[in-house]
Design an enzyme around this catalytic site. Structure first.
Site, short mmCIF file in Angstrom:
data_model
loop_
_atom_site.label_atom_id
_atom_site.label_comp_id
_atom_site.label_asym_id
_atom_site.label_seq_id
_atom_site.Cartn_x
_atom_site.Cartn_y
_atom_site.Cartn_z
N GLU A 240 0.81 -1.22 0.00
CA GLU A 240 0.00 0.00 0.00
C GLU A 240 0.85 1.27 0.00
O GLU A 240 1.78 1.40 0.79
CB GLU A 240 -0.89 -0.03 1.24
CG GLU A 240 -1.82 1.15 1.39
CD GLU A 240 -2.92 0.87 2.41
OE1 GLU A 240 -3.27 -0.33 2.62
OE2 GLU A 240 -3.43 1.81 3.00
N GLU A 266 -6.06 6.47 -0.89
CA GLU A 266 -6.62 7.16 0.28
C GLU A 266 -6.23 8.63 0.28
O GLU A 266 -6.80 9.41 1.03
CB GLU A 266 -6.22 6.45 1.58
CG GLU A 266 -4.77 6.59 1.97
CD GLU A 266 -4.46 5.89 3.29
OE1 GLU A 266 -4.35 4.66 3.28
OE2 GLU A 266 -4.33 6.57 4.32
N HIS A 316 -10.44 3.02 2.48
CA HIS A 316 -9.63 3.31 3.65
C HIS A 316 -10.53 3.46 4.87
O HIS A 316 -11.59 4.06 4.80
CB HIS A 316 -8.89 4.64 3.40
CG HIS A 316 -8.14 5.15 4.59
ND1 HIS A 316 -8.50 6.29 5.26
CD2 HIS A 316 -7.05 4.65 5.22
CE1 HIS A 316 -7.64 6.50 6.25
NE2 HIS A 316 -6.76 5.52 6.26
N GLU A 336 -11.93 -2.25 5.49
CA GLU A 336 -10.90 -2.13 6.51
C GLU A 336 -11.60 -1.99 7.87
O GLU A 336 -12.72 -1.50 7.95
CB GLU A 336 -10.03 -0.90 6.23
CG GLU A 336 -8.90 -0.69 7.23
CD GLU A 336 -7.85 0.35 6.77
OE1 GLU A 336 -8.12 1.08 5.79
OE2 GLU A 336 -6.78 0.41 7.41
O1 LIG Z 1 -5.33 2.38 7.31
C1 LIG Z 1 -4.64 2.91 6.43
O2 LIG Z 1 -4.58 2.50 5.29
C2 LIG Z 1 -3.88 4.09 6.76
O3 LIG Z 1 -3.14 4.56 5.95
C3 LIG Z 1 -4.12 4.66 8.10
C4 LIG Z 1 -2.98 5.44 8.59
O4 LIG Z 1 -3.20 5.74 9.91
C5 LIG Z 1 -1.70 4.72 8.41
O5 LIG Z 1 -1.68 3.60 9.18
MG MG Z 2 -3.18 3.35 4.12
#
Ligand SMILES: O=C(O)C(=O)C[C@@H](O)CO
Ligand code: MG
Length: 390
Positions: A240, A266, A316, A336
């Site tokens: 990611e 995101e 996201h 998620e």
């Molecule tokens: O959950 C995700 O994809 C994020 O990017 C959240 C962010 O807080 C990074 O962990």
């Molecule tokens: Mg992320």
């Protein structure tokens, strides 16, 4: 029905916070020479809450999770006057009104996040007005329930990561996402740390659980090219945001390079932004967040475009504004889920602010067919833990 008022409040967390350790998660600040607080830009401890009232007494609830004071100012100053006096069912017209009148400075980033907060509240109103959950206005139920992946596993010591991964298995999750702690500046030793952390988690979860890997834009193209072949043996479900969100050609190059699907989105906005990502085959998984991308109106369009490219949408953050979109399209196979815990990075703050999000059972969440609107209420229990600005 007419919109009568728009109320915005900024909620800034002042309660107990778990400090984020160095190397907790790679991020875009890591490339700079001054790393004194590279986690500083990686805390999301404030939220803008949008409440839109109507002349028949319905109140729609929306939210913005980025730069909350700026989002509030944009909504108060620019967006509220555009929607007051209007019919919320004219949502496409209102979206275009907000988008076009802020186009010189809006488009992407906080301008679009502010529009998203208003748009989400409009959809909440529409659902409440017809006594149906929002997903029933978008296409209805396409799944018996929604599989979700547990998303935390920040980089800490490997034993703790293994215990955390085991706890998600025990709760029945079939998929989870972990974070890398190291990037280009950390050299070969950091590379080894990154690989060791994936190996440690895989050791606990075996090969039959999906594992997603998060870089949060903390790598660069060259580093990602060196890491990808080394990661292939772990068969991640995706890698990611390996590079900055603006480097669309970089995403496309990486996505062509290996069998590991590259994910992102995101930090992308509107149907225009996603059309570019898809046409360039830059991502194999789309991850808009409805409270940034342009709200439900924009996310619904992106679902349709993604469907035509056969690219899955796995938004996201989870959370209700995303769950309704996932429920209503086959283009979105999964959600998620941020585990509920003490406030740390801030992803979890949503649960301190709102109630109504479904709790996962054996790795699935479900939405109620009979709860109108988004199904969220403000959670007043924790109000004294926030600085609230009206
Ligand atoms: O959950 C995700 O994809 C994020 O990017 C959240 C962010 O807080 C990074 O962990
Ligand atoms: Mg992320």
């Amino acid at each position: 029905m007419k919109i009568t008022n728009v109320r915005t409040r900024v909620f800034e967390w002042k309660g107990h916070t778990v400090p984020a350790q160095p190397h907790f998660c790679s991020n875009a600040m890591d490339e700079l020479w001054d790393k004194s607080d590279s986690m500083g830009t990686f805390r999301f401890h404030g939220w803008t809450v949008v409440e839109i009232g109507t002349d028949n007494g319905i109140v729609g609830l929306g939210n913005v999770a980025l730069a909350p004071r700026i989002a509030k100012a944009i909504i108060d100053q620019y967006l509220a006057p555009l929607v007051i006096g209007q019919d919320p069912f004219d949502y496409e017209y209102l979206w275009q009104r907000m988008y076009r009148s802020t186009h010189a400075w809006g488009r992407k980033g906080i301008g679009m996040a502010a529009i998203s907060g208003v748009d989400i509240a409009l959809w909440d109103i529409m659902g409440k007005a017809v006594n149906k959950p929002v997903f029933k206005l978008l296409g209805g139920r396409t799944k018996e329930k929604i599989p979700c992946y547990a998303s935390k596993l920040y980089r800490t010591d490997l034993n703790s990561m293994q215990e955390e991964a085991q706890s998600y298995l025990d709760q029945g999750f079939q998929a989870m996402k972990m974070r890398f702690g190291y990037g280009p500046k950390d050299g070969p030793a950091g590379m080894r740390e990154n690989l060791n952390s994936v190996a440690a988690v895989r050791e606990v979860i075996g090969d039959d659980i999906d594992l997603m890997l998060e870089c949060y834009m903390g790598w660069n193209l060259e580093y990602a090219k060196r890491m990808l072949p080394r990661l292939e043996r772990f068969q991640p479900r995706w890698l990611e945001e390996p590079v900055l969100a603006d480097d669309i050609d970089g995403y496309a190059e990486l996505n062509r390079l290996t069998s590991i699907p590259i994910s992102g989105g995101e930090h992308e906005f509107t149907s225009y932004g996603f059309r570019q990502l898809l046409e360039k085959r830059a991502v194999s998984v789309i991850q808009y967040d409805t409270n940034r991308v342009g709200g439900i109106t924009a996310a619904h369009k992106i679902n349709a475009i993604a469907e035509s490219f056969s690219v899955p949408v796995i938004p996201h953050a989870g959370q209700m504004h995303n769950y309704h979109l996932t429920m209503s399209t086959l283009a979105s196979p999964m959600s998620e889920f941020f585990p509920v815990h003490d406030v740390e990075i801030g992803n979890e703050l949503f649960y301190y602010l709102f109630e109504g999000d479904p709790e996962p059972v054996n790795g699935f969440i479900d939405l109620d067919d009979n709860t109108p609107g988004l199904g969220l209420k403000l959670n007043e229990r924790y109000f004294d833990q926030f600085n609230i600005t009206e």
